[in-house]
Design a protein around this motif. Structure first.
Motif, mmCIF file in Angstrom:
data_model
loop_
_atom_site.group_PDB
_atom_site.id
_atom_site.type_symbol
_atom_site.label_atom_id
_atom_site.label_comp_id
_atom_site.label_asym_id
_atom_site.label_seq_id
_atom_site.Cartn_x
_atom_site.Cartn_y
_atom_site.Cartn_z
ATOM 1 N N ARG B 42 13.550 36.760 6.627
ATOM 2 C CA ARG B 42 12.199 36.339 7.014
ATOM 3 C C ARG B 42 11.982 34.876 6.615
ATOM 4 O O ARG B 42 12.494 34.423 5.594
ATOM 5 C CB ARG B 42 11.135 37.224 6.341
ATOM 6 C CG ARG B 42 11.167 38.705 6.731
ATOM 7 C CD ARG B 42 10.531 38.979 8.084
ATOM 8 N NE ARG B 42 11.347 38.639 9.234
ATOM 9 C CZ ARG B 42 12.329 39.379 9.727
ATOM 10 N NH1 ARG B 42 12.651 40.529 9.201
ATOM 11 N NH2 ARG B 42 13.000 38.973 10.788
ATOM 12 N N GLU B 69 1.686 32.325 2.657
ATOM 13 C CA GLU B 69 1.578 32.773 4.045
ATOM 14 C C GLU B 69 2.889 33.421 4.513
ATOM 15 O O GLU B 69 2.879 34.327 5.339
ATOM 16 C CB GLU B 69 1.229 31.601 4.967
ATOM 17 C CG GLU B 69 -0.174 31.030 4.779
ATOM 18 C CD GLU B 69 -0.347 30.196 3.509
ATOM 19 O OE1 GLU B 69 0.676 29.795 2.888
ATOM 20 O OE2 GLU B 69 -1.513 29.968 3.112
ATOM 21 N N ASP B 70 4.025 32.935 4.018
ATOM 22 C CA ASP B 70 5.310 33.532 4.393
ATOM 23 C C ASP B 70 5.413 34.955 3.854
ATOM 24 O O ASP B 70 5.863 35.865 4.551
ATOM 25 C CB ASP B 70 6.468 32.687 3.840
ATOM 26 C CG ASP B 70 6.512 31.294 4.443
ATOM 27 O OD1 ASP B 70 6.212 31.150 5.645
ATOM 28 O OD2 ASP B 70 6.847 30.346 3.715
ATOM 29 N N ALA B 73 3.084 37.177 5.879
ATOM 30 C CA ALA B 73 3.627 37.464 7.214
ATOM 31 C C ALA B 73 4.687 38.555 7.125
ATOM 32 O O ALA B 73 4.747 39.458 7.971
ATOM 33 C CB ALA B 73 4.204 36.194 7.828
ATOM 34 N N ASP B 77 5.542 42.783 8.913
ATOM 35 C CA ASP B 77 6.757 43.055 9.687
ATOM 36 C C ASP B 77 7.064 44.566 9.678
ATOM 37 O O ASP B 77 7.165 45.171 8.604
ATOM 38 C CB ASP B 77 7.912 42.274 9.054
ATOM 39 C CG ASP B 77 9.205 42.432 9.815
ATOM 40 O OD1 ASP B 77 9.594 41.479 10.513
ATOM 41 O OD2 ASP B 77 9.821 43.516 9.722
#
Lengths: 107, 107
Positions: B42, B69-70, B73, B77
């Protein structure tokens, strides 16, 4: 600096604190002071890394000691106990000893 | 290897798991597999370090992500969610995001 690998001769303490948001800064100062004044001078201390929870109510200490016995000996030290009582006055905490089982990194 | 300092552009996830001692190994395998198969691919993944509690009932993941934010996110998933549901089936957990506030090392 602290390095995390599976092949170092250390035990890892992760201590997670829960604190009122208005006392988070005070707890961080107290932990840094306790580490500078007491823990770092005890036999077997390697490093401590104080983490500030982004939501305001948590603090964590990621610390390495040479041997479990060194960490346990520190727990019996009256100066260390005085700092731990002070932390217990403003936060709850959950100290756990670990070994590093596996590491994964981005290429 | 993972390095802890105050001047890296990362956020730190410390996720503490509580598990029955007879399933500690299974949980560690599951977390390593999820990290190898999903998380490391990711955007923003930096590293994950799976820790085995010496008393048998705890596991911790010390992970670094480039930006908050990563990490968020990744939580959305579906492949990551499948692994998280599997972990939730055998353990309780307490994920917290941190920044490194201060570090102390032995001279």
């Amino acid at each position: 600096m602290t390095i995390i690998t599976t092949d170092q001769p250390v035990v890892t303490l992760i201590n997670s604190f829960t604190v009122a948001p208005e006392r988070q800064d005070e707890l961080i100062r107290l932990l840094v002071e306790a580490t500078e004044q007491v823990m770092r001078h005890r036999p077997g201390f390697v490093s401590a890394n104080i983490h500030r929870g982004l939501e305001g109510t948590r603090v964590a200490n990621y610390a390495q000691w040479r041997r479990r016995e060194d960490f346990e000996a520190m727990l019996g030290d009256p100066a260390a106990q005085a700092h731990m009582r002070e932390a217990a006055g403003i936060a709850s905490f959950d100290p756990v000893l670990y070994e590093v089982a596996d590491t994964v990194h981005v290429e």
